[in-house]
Structures are given as structure tokens and as C-alpha cells.
Scaffold this motif. Structure first.
Motif, PDB file in Angstrom:
ATOM      1  N   ASP A 160      43.110  50.308  39.815  1.00  0.00           N
ATOM      2  CA  ASP A 160      43.161  51.503  38.968  1.00  0.00           C
ATOM      3  C   ASP A 160      44.261  51.381  37.911  1.00  0.00           C
ATOM      4  O   ASP A 160      44.064  51.774  36.757  1.00  0.00           O
ATOM      5  N   ARG A 161      45.413  50.838  38.315  1.00  0.00           N
ATOM      6  CA  ARG A 161      46.524  50.720  37.374  1.00  0.00           C
ATOM      7  C   ARG A 161      46.205  49.737  36.255  1.00  0.00           C
ATOM      8  O   ARG A 161      46.420  50.016  35.075  1.00  0.00           O
ATOM      9  N   TRP A 162      45.649  48.584  36.604  1.00  0.00           N
ATOM     10  CA  TRP A 162      45.349  47.579  35.590  1.00  0.00           C
ATOM     11  C   TRP A 162      44.196  48.002  34.683  1.00  0.00           C
ATOM     12  O   TRP A 162      44.212  47.726  33.477  1.00  0.00           O
ATOM     13  N   LEU A 163      43.209  48.674  35.253  1.00  0.00           N
ATOM     14  CA  LEU A 163      42.116  49.168  34.418  1.00  0.00           C
ATOM     15  C   LEU A 163      42.623  50.205  33.441  1.00  0.00           C
ATOM     16  O   LEU A 163      42.194  50.264  32.283  1.00  0.00           O
ATOM     17  N   GLY A 164      43.552  51.061  33.892  1.00  0.00           N
ATOM     18  CA  GLY A 164      44.138  52.069  33.017  1.00  0.00           C
ATOM     19  C   GLY A 164      44.942  51.474  31.880  1.00  0.00           C
ATOM     20  O   GLY A 164      45.136  52.109  30.846  1.00  0.00           O
ATOM     21  N   GLU A 165      45.402  50.234  32.066  1.00  0.00           N
ATOM     22  CA  GLU A 165      46.158  49.531  31.026  1.00  0.00           C
ATOM     23  C   GLU A 165      45.238  48.763  30.081  1.00  0.00           C
ATOM     24  O   GLU A 165      45.700  48.061  29.185  1.00  0.00           O
ATOM     25  N   GLY A 166      43.932  48.898  30.310  1.00  0.00           N
ATOM     26  CA  GLY A 166      42.974  48.242  29.422  1.00  0.00           C
ATOM     27  C   GLY A 166      42.747  46.775  29.729  1.00  0.00           C
ATOM     28  O   GLY A 166      42.303  46.015  28.862  1.00  0.00           O
ATOM     29  N   LYS A 167      43.007  46.369  30.956  1.00  0.00           N
ATOM     30  CA  LYS A 167      42.831  44.969  31.324  1.00  0.00           C
ATOM     31  C   LYS A 167      41.461  44.731  31.960  1.00  0.00           C
ATOM     32  O   LYS A 167      40.890  45.636  32.568  1.00  0.00           O
ATOM     33  N   THR A 168      40.978  43.518  31.812  1.00  0.00           N
ATOM     34  CA  THR A 168      39.714  43.118  32.426  1.00  0.00           C
ATOM     35  C   THR A 168      40.018  42.421  33.743  1.00  0.00           C
ATOM     36  O   THR A 168      40.866  41.517  33.792  1.00  0.00           O
ATOM     37  N   LEU A 169      39.339  42.829  34.799  1.00  0.00           N
ATOM     38  CA  LEU A 169      39.653  42.326  36.126  1.00  0.00           C
ATOM     39  C   LEU A 169      38.640  41.301  36.622  1.00  0.00           C
ATOM     40  O   LEU A 169      37.464  41.354  36.276  1.00  0.00           O
ATOM     41  N   THR A 174      38.552  50.503  31.492  1.00  0.00           N
ATOM     42  CA  THR A 174      39.079  49.551  30.510  1.00  0.00           C
ATOM     43  C   THR A 174      38.589  49.903  29.112  1.00  0.00           C
ATOM     44  O   THR A 174      39.369  49.924  28.152  1.00  0.00           O
ATOM     45  N   ALA A 175      37.295  50.202  29.013  1.00  0.00           N
ATOM     46  CA  ALA A 175      36.715  50.559  27.714  1.00  0.00           C
ATOM     47  C   ALA A 175      37.350  51.840  27.161  1.00  0.00           C
ATOM     48  O   ALA A 175      37.648  51.931  25.966  1.00  0.00           O
ATOM     49  N   GLU A 176      37.562  52.811  28.021  1.00  0.00           N
ATOM     50  CA  GLU A 176      38.163  54.073  27.582  1.00  0.00           C
ATOM     51  C   GLU A 176      39.597  53.860  27.099  1.00  0.00           C
ATOM     52  O   GLU A 176      40.030  54.475  26.125  1.00  0.00           O
ATOM     53  N   ILE A 196      37.815  39.729  40.457  1.00  0.00           N
ATOM     54  CA  ILE A 196      38.123  39.865  41.878  1.00  0.00           C
ATOM     55  C   ILE A 196      37.425  38.760  42.666  1.00  0.00           C
ATOM     56  O   ILE A 196      36.283  38.403  42.370  1.00  0.00           O
ATOM     57  N   MET A 197      38.141  38.251  43.662  1.00  0.00           N
ATOM     58  CA  MET A 197      37.535  37.263  44.565  1.00  0.00           C
ATOM     59  C   MET A 197      37.417  37.877  45.953  1.00  0.00           C
ATOM     60  O   MET A 197      38.364  38.526  46.433  1.00  0.00           O
ATOM     61  N   ALA A 198      36.264  37.681  46.567  1.00  0.00           N
ATOM     62  CA  ALA A 198      36.038  38.206  47.918  1.00  0.00           C
ATOM     63  C   ALA A 198      35.386  37.134  48.780  1.00  0.00           C
ATOM     64  O   ALA A 198      34.550  36.353  48.309  1.00  0.00           O
ATOM     65  N   ILE A 199      35.796  37.096  50.027  1.00  0.00           N
ATOM     66  CA  ILE A 199      35.208  36.173  51.004  1.00  0.00           C
ATOM     67  C   ILE A 199      34.717  36.995  52.186  1.00  0.00           C
ATOM     68  O   ILE A 199      35.481  37.769  52.778  1.00  0.00           O
ATOM     69  N   ASP A 200      33.442  36.833  52.484  1.00  0.00           N
ATOM     70  CA  ASP A 200      32.820  37.563  53.594  1.00  0.00           C
ATOM     71  C   ASP A 200      33.106  39.066  53.506  1.00  0.00           C
ATOM     72  O   ASP A 200      33.589  39.698  54.452  1.00  0.00           O
ATOM     73  N   GLN A 201      32.837  39.620  52.307  1.00  0.00           N
ATOM     74  CA  GLN A 201      32.914  41.058  52.046  1.00  0.00           C
ATOM     75  C   GLN A 201      34.334  41.614  52.063  1.00  0.00           C
ATOM     76  O   GLN A 201      34.525  42.827  52.063  1.00  0.00           O
ATOM     77  N   LYS A 202      35.358  40.754  52.023  1.00  0.00           N
ATOM     78  CA  LYS A 202      36.738  41.219  51.970  1.00  0.00           C
ATOM     79  C   LYS A 202      37.418  40.682  50.719  1.00  0.00           C
ATOM     80  O   LYS A 202      37.362  39.482  50.442  1.00  0.00           O
ATOM     81  N   ALA A 203      38.044  41.583  49.954  1.00  0.00           N
ATOM     82  CA  ALA A 203      38.742  41.178  48.736  1.00  0.00           C
ATOM     83  C   ALA A 203      40.006  40.423  49.106  1.00  0.00           C
ATOM     84  O   ALA A 203      40.843  40.915  49.867  1.00  0.00           O
ATOM     85  N   ILE A 204      40.156  39.212  48.559  1.00  0.00           N
ATOM     86  CA  ILE A 204      41.343  38.402  48.874  1.00  0.00           C
ATOM     87  C   ILE A 204      42.174  38.064  47.645  1.00  0.00           C
ATOM     88  O   ILE A 204      43.288  37.542  47.763  1.00  0.00           O
ATOM     89  N   GLY A 205      41.654  38.344  46.456  1.00  0.00           N
ATOM     90  CA  GLY A 205      42.393  38.003  45.244  1.00  0.00           C
ATOM     91  C   GLY A 205      42.011  38.880  44.075  1.00  0.00           C
ATOM     92  O   GLY A 205      40.889  39.399  44.005  1.00  0.00           O
ATOM     93  N   LEU A 206      42.959  39.059  43.172  1.00  0.00           N
ATOM     94  CA  LEU A 206      42.729  39.907  41.994  1.00  0.00           C
ATOM     95  C   LEU A 206      43.479  39.325  40.810  1.00  0.00           C
ATOM     96  O   LEU A 206      44.678  39.023  40.913  1.00  0.00           O
ATOM     97  N   ALA A 207      42.774  39.124  39.719  1.00  0.00           N
ATOM     98  CA  ALA A 207      43.393  38.613  38.490  1.00  0.00           C
ATOM     99  C   ALA A 207      43.035  39.540  37.341  1.00  0.00           C
ATOM    100  O   ALA A 207      41.962  40.149  37.324  1.00  0.00           O
ATOM    101  N   ALA A 208      43.950  39.663  36.390  1.00  0.00           N
ATOM    102  CA  ALA A 208      43.720  40.547  35.243  1.00  0.00           C
ATOM    103  C   ALA A 208      43.979  39.789  33.945  1.00  0.00           C
ATOM    104  O   ALA A 208      44.883  38.948  33.870  1.00  0.00           O
ATOM    105  N   ALA A 209      43.172  40.061  32.956  1.00  0.00           N
ATOM    106  CA  ALA A 209      43.338  39.453  31.636  1.00  0.00           C
ATOM    107  C   ALA A 209      43.223  40.543  30.578  1.00  0.00           C
ATOM    108  O   ALA A 209      42.450  41.495  30.747  1.00  0.00           O
ATOM    109  N   ALA A 210      43.989  40.410  29.539  1.00  0.00           N
ATOM    110  CA  ALA A 210      43.958  41.398  28.464  1.00  0.00           C
ATOM    111  C   ALA A 210      43.575  40.718  27.164  1.00  0.00           C
ATOM    112  O   ALA A 210      44.163  39.699  26.791  1.00  0.00           O
ATOM    113  N   ASP A 211      42.567  41.245  26.523  1.00  0.00           N
ATOM    114  CA  ASP A 211      42.136  40.740  25.223  1.00  0.00           C
ATOM    115  C   ASP A 211      42.838  41.580  24.165  1.00  0.00           C
ATOM    116  O   ASP A 211      42.493  42.752  23.974  1.00  0.00           O
TER     117      ASP A 211
END
Length: 273
Positions: A59-68, A115-117, A70-85
Motif C-alpha cells: 500500500d505504501r509503495w503503490l501510494g508513492e506511484g511505484k510499480t510492484l 499507482t495510476a492515481e 511480487i514473487m510467490a512460491i506455493d501461494q505464499k509471497a516471499i519477495g517484493l520489488a518496486a520500480a519507479a518510472d
């Protein structure tokens, strides 16, 4: 990317099966017997991945306008990366100037709604179409057309080509893909958003000059041709010698050419936009 992983001595799994690329969302595969997903929050939700452990950061990174991503293994999120254009320096000014001309500016993007907003707020755009899949961009352009709008679409990617073709005017960025450039009606040589404004203003000025030239040339010929033909001779004894009539005929061309040259003043003003 693979070369960098090897330099860092990161082992690359070789037992990868059922690899699938999901356009606009991400990828999934079975790696060494585990179900792996890498992609957007939309993909994670569709695949029933539990995002609660990282939801606050999402929520925080999306509010900053970043594109996320996410990596998940067996239905569990294990990683998160953000990039800003980063927003181009002149983008906000270009949007503002177009709005001053009475043009409605809308954003069509595959990014998350938040992010779009965030980006739209920075640019002053109020109409947003977010989380749009690549194959659906043309549908949103058609939706605007069905509202009775004359639509100009600006894009630079392969995914933008159908939307550029659907639009009344497709505008491609010169640094964009070959497909976008071939599809568009107008190609901008630079990646400056203000060039979009310059193209619109110059086009309107050119059409206005064409109408003015047609009007003045028509009026001049309607008045001058009967005189050259001798309409005034029976009543007033006035006639034109052939050489003077030929000279006066060229005056209409001079008027048209002079009026067209005045477009240079419009171009000079656009340089300082």
C-alpha cells in the motif's frame, strides 16, 4: 540478467517446467516441484496468493506511484520489488497547456489503480483507465470514441500499436518501437511531451491558414475574373489589357503564399512553449 546472476554465484534452477507468460500480469512456472509466480498484485489476487504479510508495504509503495513486482512460491509471497518510472520534466506542463486548449487528457495504463492515481495527481489528470491489459487498450480508445470524442492516442510500445491504429490520430514517440512508429499517423522525433502540444497547435494553425487561403483566393477570383473578362466594358468602358490581367491573376497566389509564410510566427512561439 543471467550473466549477472552467474557473477554473483547465484545458482540457477534448471528443472523448470510449465512456464507460462501472462501478458500484462507476469509469469508462472513450476520450478523444482514448486509453483512459482512473479508478477503484479492483480496476478497474485487471481492466483489466491496471501499478501497480508506484505500488504502494508504494498500500500505504501503503490501510494508513492511505484510499480510492484511480487514473487510467490506455493501461494505464499516471499519477495517484493518496486520500480519507479520518473515523470518526464515537461509532462505536467504539457498536460496543463492541453487542458487550457480545452482538450481532455486521459491516462490508459497497465499499472495498478493506486499507482495510476498517484501519477495522475502529479500530472493533473482526472480521468484514468488503470490495470488495462495490453490487448484491451484499443477497447478503451473505442469507448472514448463511442462517447463522441475525437481521440488522439500517444504511445511508444508494441502493446500500444492496436490503440494507435484505433485512435482517430495515433501519435508515436520517435524513440518508441518500430511497430508503434509504423502504426501511428504522426511520429514525434523527440521524447518531449511538449512536442505533442506543439504538433496539435501547429496542425490547428495549418488548417486555419488553409481555410483563410481558400477564402481569400475565392473572393479575389470571384471579383477579378469577371473584370478581366470585360464585364465592366459595356457600362463603363473599362477593360484590362492581357498583360495586366495576367499580372493581377498572380496576385492571388502572392496573397496565399504570404499568408502561409505567416506560419513561421506560430512555429517561433512554439519553440518557447
Amino acid at each position: 540478467m543471467l550473466d549477472k546472476l552467474k557473477k554473483r554465484n547465484v545458482s540457477i534452477p534448471k528443472n523448470v517446467i510449465a512456464f507460462k507468460s501472462i501478458a500484462g500480469l507476469g509469469v508462472e512456472a513450476t520450478v523444482e516441484g514448486k509453483h512459482v509466480l512473479v508478477g503484479t498484485t492483480r496476478l497474485m489476487k487471481e492466483k489466491k496468493v496471501d499478501l497480508k504479510p506484505i500488504q502494508e508495504k504494498i500500500d505504501r509503495w503503490l501510494g508513492e506511484g511505484k510499480t510492484l513486482m511480487i514473487m510467490a512460491i506455493d501461494q505464499k509471497a516471499i519477495g517484493l520489488a518496486a520500480a519507479a518510472d520518473p515523470i518526464k520534466p515537461n509532462a505536467k506542463k504539457a498536460v496543463q497547456k492541453m487542458q487550457e486548449l480545452g482538450l481532455e487528457v486521459a491516462m490508459i495504463t497497465g499499472d495498478n489503480q493506486k499507482t495510476a492515481e498517484s501519477i495522475a495527481r502529479q500530472l493533473g489528470i482526472t480521468r484514468i483507465f488503470a490495470e488495462v491489459l495490453p490487448e484491451d487498450k484499443a477497447k478503451y480508445v473505442k469507448k472514448l470514441q463511442l462517447e463522441g470524442k475525437f481521440v488522439a492516442m500517444v504511445g511508444d510500445g508494441v502493446n500500444d500499436a492496436p490503440a494507435l491504429a484505433q485512435a482517430d490520430i495515433g501519435i508515436a514517440i520517435g524513440a518508441g518501437t518500430d511497430v508503434a512508429i509504423e502504426t501511428a499517423h504522426v511520429v514525434l522525433m523527440k521524447s518531449d511531451p511538449l512536442d505533442i502540444l506543439r504538433a496539435i497547435v501547429l496542425s490547428k494553425a495549418t488548417v486555419r491558414k488553409m481555410k483563410e487561403n481558400l477564402f481569400w483566393a475565392s473572393i479575389y477570383n470571384i471579383l477579378a475574373i469577371p473584370v478581366a473578362a470585360g464585364i465592366l466594358y459595356p457600362s463603363f468602358g473599362i477593360s484590362l489589357r492581357p498583360e495586366f490581367a495576367a499580372l493581377l491573376m498572380s496576385v492571388s497566389s502572392i496573397i496565399v503564399a504570404t499568408n502561409a509564410v505567416l506560419l513561421q510566427h506560430v512555429e517561433k512561439k512554439l519553440v518557447n512553449v
